[in-house]
Scaffold this motif. Structure first.
Motif, mmCIF file in Angstrom:
data_model
loop_
_atom_site.group_PDB
_atom_site.id
_atom_site.type_symbol
_atom_site.label_atom_id
_atom_site.label_comp_id
_atom_site.label_asym_id
_atom_site.label_seq_id
_atom_site.Cartn_x
_atom_site.Cartn_y
_atom_site.Cartn_z
ATOM 1 N N HIS A 274 28.903 5.415 12.553
ATOM 2 C CA HIS A 274 27.988 5.070 11.459
ATOM 3 C C HIS A 274 28.510 3.921 10.606
ATOM 4 C CE1 HIS A 274 25.038 8.267 12.059
ATOM 5 N NE2 HIS A 274 26.057 9.058 12.388
ATOM 6 N N ALA A 275 29.821 3.757 10.526
ATOM 7 C CA ALA A 275 30.355 2.629 9.755
ATOM 8 C C ALA A 275 29.905 1.307 10.373
ATOM 9 C CB ALA A 275 31.883 2.697 9.694
ATOM 10 N N GLU A 276 29.947 1.238 11.702
ATOM 11 C CA GLU A 276 29.470 0.029 12.379
ATOM 12 C C GLU A 276 27.957 -0.119 12.200
ATOM 13 O OE1 GLU A 276 29.694 -3.490 14.018
ATOM 14 O OE2 GLU A 276 31.466 -2.228 13.722
ATOM 15 N N GLY A 277 27.242 1.005 12.229
ATOM 16 C CA GLY A 277 25.811 0.956 11.978
ATOM 17 C C GLY A 277 25.488 0.398 10.600
ATOM 18 N N ASP A 278 26.277 0.799 9.600
ATOM 19 C CA ASP A 278 26.078 0.262 8.251
ATOM 20 C C ASP A 278 26.340 -1.241 8.215
ATOM 21 O OD1 ASP A 278 25.427 2.762 7.345
ATOM 22 O OD2 ASP A 278 27.368 3.150 6.386
ATOM 23 N N ARG A 279 27.371 -1.682 8.934
ATOM 24 C CA ARG A 279 27.657 -3.124 8.972
ATOM 25 C C ARG A 279 26.511 -3.888 9.630
ATOM 26 N NH1 ARG A 279 33.208 -1.540 9.314
ATOM 27 N NH2 ARG A 279 33.052 -1.090 11.534
ATOM 28 N N VAL A 280 25.912 -3.291 10.662
ATOM 29 C CA VAL A 280 24.775 -3.939 11.324
ATOM 30 C C VAL A 280 23.598 -4.047 10.354
ATOM 31 C CG1 VAL A 280 23.026 -3.645 13.114
ATOM 32 C CG2 VAL A 280 25.450 -3.305 13.658
ATOM 33 N N LEU A 281 23.327 -2.981 9.622
ATOM 34 C CA LEU A 281 22.236 -3.021 8.649
ATOM 35 C C LEU A 281 22.459 -4.105 7.601
ATOM 36 C CD1 LEU A 281 21.656 0.804 8.088
ATOM 37 C CD2 LEU A 281 19.995 -0.804 9.045
ATOM 38 N N LYS A 282 23.672 -4.188 7.094
ATOM 39 C CA LYS A 282 23.967 -5.210 6.086
ATOM 40 C C LYS A 282 23.880 -6.612 6.682
ATOM 41 C CE LYS A 282 27.808 -3.060 4.721
ATOM 42 N NZ LYS A 282 29.041 -2.744 3.938
ATOM 43 N N GLY A 283 24.345 -6.757 7.920
ATOM 44 C CA GLY A 283 24.293 -8.067 8.560
ATOM 45 C C GLY A 283 22.868 -8.530 8.811
ATOM 46 N N VAL A 284 22.004 -7.624 9.292
ATOM 47 C CA VAL A 284 20.607 -7.980 9.533
ATOM 48 C C VAL A 284 19.907 -8.310 8.217
ATOM 49 C CG1 VAL A 284 18.377 -7.099 10.321
ATOM 50 C CG2 VAL A 284 20.439 -6.680 11.679
ATOM 51 N N SER A 285 20.176 -7.537 7.184
ATOM 52 C CA SER A 285 19.582 -7.815 5.874
ATOM 53 C C SER A 285 19.988 -9.196 5.374
ATOM 54 C CB SER A 285 20.007 -6.748 4.871
ATOM 55 O OG SER A 285 19.543 -7.053 3.574
ATOM 56 N N ALA A 286 21.274 -9.536 5.541
ATOM 57 C CA ALA A 286 21.736 -10.854 5.112
ATOM 58 C C ALA A 286 21.075 -11.964 5.922
ATOM 59 C CB ALA A 286 23.257 -10.936 5.230
#
Length: 381
Positions: A274-286
């Motif tokens: 899930h930590a990597e999933g959170d990074r993906v969410l933040k990256g896509v948002s950016a």
């Protein structure tokens, strides 16, 4: 204790209460070096300076000289607090030089016949100068954020600066043996002390309004922002969507919507955590925010799905932008490969409510995912 010192002591106690309240505010917000801490110091120094006029010390004595310098330093502290509130951070050197100059004039006053009047004038002119500087600051920095409040507060500060200037001129014109400081029983000092009491309350209301306004604005932003991604949350985006839809329904320019879904997000979470999933969410948002115009809005619609509002955009232009967004997301160098599926829709004259536009965008997104993902599908009106 006579009426005059008693009134000064009352004013000092009121200002000390202000100081304690602002000290607690600064402590709770952990903002001792910001506006809150400066306002606490302002009220404390002002209360201490006025309190030194309560005992019957002679003019020119060390406690009275300290009181004069404390009052000037307090006005400088308040000005810097206002500057910090509006995002400026002036250096301390000009304030230190101004205070040193005031101390030099106080020292020189002992060589003059009207030394008492000069010391009173130094306090009045020094505080008036800082008030004028605060007015300039409010007028330049505060009108955009508080278009009604800032001019009203600036007007109040201007009147106070004018009154202090008149008082300073009066102090220079009295005789050498005439006492004019605020503890003297003449020269309308009792009305002056009462005016200081009410003006102090006004100044505190100004400080409260500024800081409270900033806190409320920050809370409002937090209530509309997704904590993880920094994008708008669903509630925040819906406010923009409803406003733009109402404008389009009344004959203003239309808009387009993009529904963006991260492909195979559950697999990313399962395989990489899930930590990597959170990074993906933040990256896509950016990536989404970087690709959009200043008046476009992106919000996290739920889970791994984002919604993008594009005011004044046609279906053709929205589709081209969606394709650029899809390429940007896949090229932005995440730790794991990331692609998105995007559904596009636009407002049409037959759309009686916002949900109709959202449903078409959702339907187009479903088609994009059903066709193999990593693609853009535009909904036909």
């Amino acid at each position: 204790m006579t009426a005059q010192p008693l009134l000064i002591a009352l004013v000092s106690v009121q200002f000390l209460v202000h100081a304690l309240v602002w000290a607690m505010t600064a402590r709770m917000a952990r903002r001792w070096r910001e506006a809150e801490g400066h306002f606490a110091l302002f009220w404390f120094m002002l209360a201490t300076g006025l309190m030194l006029f309560v005992p019957p010390w002679d003019s020119g004595s060390a406690p009275r000289n300290l009181a004069d310098l404390l009052i000037i330093a307090a006005s400088m502290c308040e000005h810097r607090g206002l500057a910090l509130h509006w995002g400026r951070r002036p250096p301390l050197t000009p304030y230190a030089l101004g205070l040193a100059a005031a101390a030099g004039v106080v020292a020189a006053s002992f060589l003059m016949d009207n030394g008492h009047g000069l010391r009173v004038a130094v306090v009045c002119f020094g505080c008036a100068a800082m008030m004028a500087a605060s007015v300039r600051l409010m007028w330049r920095q505060g009108r955009a954020a508080t278009p009604i409040f800032a001019p009203v507060a600036a007007a109040g500060y201007t009147l106070l600066a004018a009154a202090l200037t008149v008082r300073g001129v009066q102090a220079l014109m009295v005789g050498a043996t005439t006492k004019i400081s605020i503890d003297a029983p003449v020269h309308a000092n009792i009305p002056l002390a009462i005016a200081v009491l009410f003006v102090g309350g006004l100044l505190n209301l100004v400080h409260i309004r500024l800081v409270l306004g900033r806190v409320l604005h920050r809370l409002g932003q937090q209530a509309q922002t997704d904590e993880l991604t920094g994008a708008l949350n669903r509630r925040g985006l819906l406010q923009h969507l409803e406003a733009v839809h109402a404008g389009a329904a009344s004959g203003q320019a239309g808009y387009a919507l993009l529904m963006v879904d991260i492909d195979h997000f559950k697999t990313i979470n399962d395989q990489h955590g899930h930590a990597e999933g959170d990074r993906v969410l933040k990256g896509v948002s950016a990536s989404l925010r970087k690709a959009l115009r200043a008046d476009d809005h992106v919000g996290r619609w739920g889970g791994e799905e984002f919604c993008v509002l594009l005011p004044r955009t046609t279906l053709h232009d929205a589709t081209l932008l969606a394709e650029r967004i899809a390429r940007r997301v896949s090229d932005d160098g995440q730790r794991v490969p990331v692609t998105v599926s995007i559904g596009v829709s636009v407002y049409t004259a037959g759309d009686t409510d916002l949900q109709a536009v959202l449903r078409r965008a959702d339907g187009a997104l479903y088609e994009a995912k059903a066709a193999g993902r990593d693609r853009v599908v535009a909904a036909l009106s």
